[in-house]
Design a protein around this motif. Structure first.
Motif, PDB file in Angstrom:
ATOM      1  N   VAL A 178     -25.975  -5.735  -1.660  1.00 45.53           N
ATOM      2  CA  VAL A 178     -25.188  -4.771  -2.432  1.00 45.53           C
ATOM      3  C   VAL A 178     -24.946  -3.512  -1.594  1.00 45.53           C
ATOM      4  N   GLU A 179     -23.951  -2.744  -1.995  1.00 46.63           N
ATOM      5  CA  GLU A 179     -23.509  -1.618  -1.172  1.00 46.63           C
ATOM      6  C   GLU A 179     -24.616  -0.630  -0.833  1.00 46.63           C
ATOM      7  N   PRO A 180     -25.465  -0.197  -1.783  1.00 45.68           N
ATOM      8  CA  PRO A 180     -26.519   0.768  -1.392  1.00 45.68           C
ATOM      9  C   PRO A 180     -27.442   0.230  -0.302  1.00 45.68           C
ATOM     10  N   VAL A 181     -27.746  -1.060  -0.351  1.00 49.25           N
ATOM     11  CA  VAL A 181     -28.618  -1.655   0.673  1.00 49.25           C
ATOM     12  C   VAL A 181     -27.877  -1.742   1.999  1.00 49.25           C
ATOM     13  N   ARG A 182     -26.646  -2.190   1.950  1.00 47.99           N
ATOM     14  CA  ARG A 182     -25.849  -2.329   3.170  1.00 47.99           C
ATOM     15  C   ARG A 182     -25.649  -0.971   3.860  1.00 47.99           C
ATOM     16  N   ARG A 183     -25.341   0.042   3.085  1.00 48.54           N
ATOM     17  CA  ARG A 183     -25.141   1.374   3.661  1.00 48.54           C
ATOM     18  C   ARG A 183     -26.446   1.948   4.195  1.00 48.54           C
ATOM     19  N   SER A 184     -27.538   1.706   3.473  1.00 48.78           N
ATOM     20  CA  SER A 184     -28.835   2.216   3.934  1.00 48.78           C
ATOM     21  C   SER A 184     -29.253   1.556   5.237  1.00 48.78           C
ATOM     22  N   ALA A 185     -29.109   0.232   5.310  1.00 52.15           N
ATOM     23  CA  ALA A 185     -29.463  -0.471   6.543  1.00 52.15           C
ATOM     24  C   ALA A 185     -28.592   0.004   7.699  1.00 52.15           C
TER      25      ALA A 185
END
Length: 393
Positions: A258-265
């Motif tokens: 999901v976007e929050p995980v992708r952006r955080s990584a």
């Protein structure tokens, strides 16, 4: 010319475990000499989770107040599905947790804890600290231990404690083994809380789990910084390539999250990555006047958040046994092993299957895991009492 120094108790390794042991033993009235191979006392890495079993030890060491000033008191830990964003389960970590276990759950920067321990050791007159001491040989005699170091330094000690980490030189006295690489790699780092590219859930510890990957997030340094650790299994490692765990692999693994995980990584530092290792449990980590502790004795995968915590338990237990057997150091070390070996072995053995549960790939297994996790209450501590409750005397 070789320079030999006789010391009653020598600690090899100046990380969290070694400094905590120096402090614990010195507080019993024994002089302590500690050597560290690095030119300075530093910790590599970023965040650290500290359960009640470890804050209880910090209280014993007299450093808990200083630690709490530098740490963050999270209210809860939350586990989410990295592909759907769904909350799977949680654990209440605030006042309810502290009421149950008597001590708080904290998160902090590793270097902050090391500095607090270092300051406490420096203030202790009976502790001598030396840097730039690389152990080259260990010779165990009937009534003493000889430690040879590079640059013609030599120590003769009545007791030697090996706190020299995952690749311990002293561990070779016990077994000729090598660290076991899990095939997983971690990218980790901190950033100012204002620069975090996603919403921050208060002071929570947030864990996102997915197929062969997980992302851990929480604030540190009294809330000024945000710690993130992006972990994944490298297919390049599995295929035997020399270069593995690359940033390109990181992006590919996290592309389906999901976007929050992708952006955080995507925001985690790419400057360095850490392959994740453990070792098989030892049958013994005491031999006569030599004892191991921390990662030298029982390195474990990080999923339980117990590496530093178990080292702190080791330190206090060792000091307690030296007090209980003041005239017989070999009996004190044997009692230390008797108390610690079952506990640390349990942690080592529990970490691997717990990591597998986080990283499941089979859709049916994932669905079953998620169903079980969703059914538990956040204030259900039955599965973690063995970690955090006070151990029997």
């Amino acid at each position: 010319m070789t320079r030999e120094l006789h010391v009653p108790l020598l600690i090899v390794g100046g990380g969290i475990g070694g400094l905590a042991t120096a402090l614990a033993v010195a507080r019993t009235g024994r002089p302590v000499h500690l050597i560290e191979q690095a030119p300075e006392f530093t910790e590599i890495g970023a965040g650290l989770q500290i359960g009640a079993n470890a804050t209880r030890m910090m209280h014993r060491l007299g450093v808990l107040d200083a630690v709490e000033r530098a740490a963050v008191h999270p209210e809860r830990a939350t586990m989410r599905d990295a592909r759907t964003g769904e909350k799977l389960t949680g654990l209440t970590l605030g006042s309810t947790y502290q009421a149950r276990y008597g001590f708080p759950y904290l998160v902090m920067h590793r270097s902050d804890l090391l500095q607090i321990l270092l300051d406490a050791c420096t203030a202790e007159p009976s502790i001598t600290l030396e840097n730039n001491r690389t152990v080259t040989d260990v010779v165990v005699d009937a009534d003493s231990v000889r430690i040879d170091c590079a640059n013609s330094f030599q120590y003769r000690a009545d007791v030697v404690i090996g706190a020299d980490g995952l690749r311990s030189r002293l561990r070779r006295l016990f077994v000729d083994d090598e660290p076991v690489c899990s095939g997983y790699v971690a990218y980790r780092g901190t950033m100012p809380i204002a620069e975090v590219p996603t919403d921050v859930e208060s002071n929570d510890v947030v864990l996102w789990v997915g197929p062969r990957m997980h992302l851990m997030q929480y604030p540190v340094r009294a809330g000024a910084l945000y710690n993130q650790v992006a972990v994944f299994h490298s297919e390049s490692f599995a295929s035997g390539r020399d270069e593995w765990g690359t940033p390109e692999e990181l992006d590919a693994v996290y592309a389906d999250t999901v976007e929050p995980v992708r952006r955080s990584a995507g925001s985690v530092s790419r400057a360095r990555h850490w392959p994740l290792y453990d070792r098989e449990p030892l049958d013994s980590y005491v031999r006569g006047r030599v004892a191991l502790l921390g990662d030298a004795a029982h390195p474990m995968l990080q999923v339980l958040g117990q590496g530093a915590c178990q080292a702190l338990e080791d330190a206090v237990c060792l000091a307690d046994q030296l007090v209980a057997h003041p005239e017989d150091v070999e009996k004190a070390l044997a009692s230390y092993e008797e108390a610690r070996l079952p506990r640390t072995t349990e942690c080592q053995r529990a970490a691997r299957p717990w990591a597998e549960i986080w990283h499941l790939t089979d859709p049916l297994a994932v669905a079953l895991r998620n169903r079980i996790l969703r059914a538990r209450a956040d204030d259900d501590y039955d599965d973690v009492d063995w970690l955090y409750a006070e151990l029997p005397a």
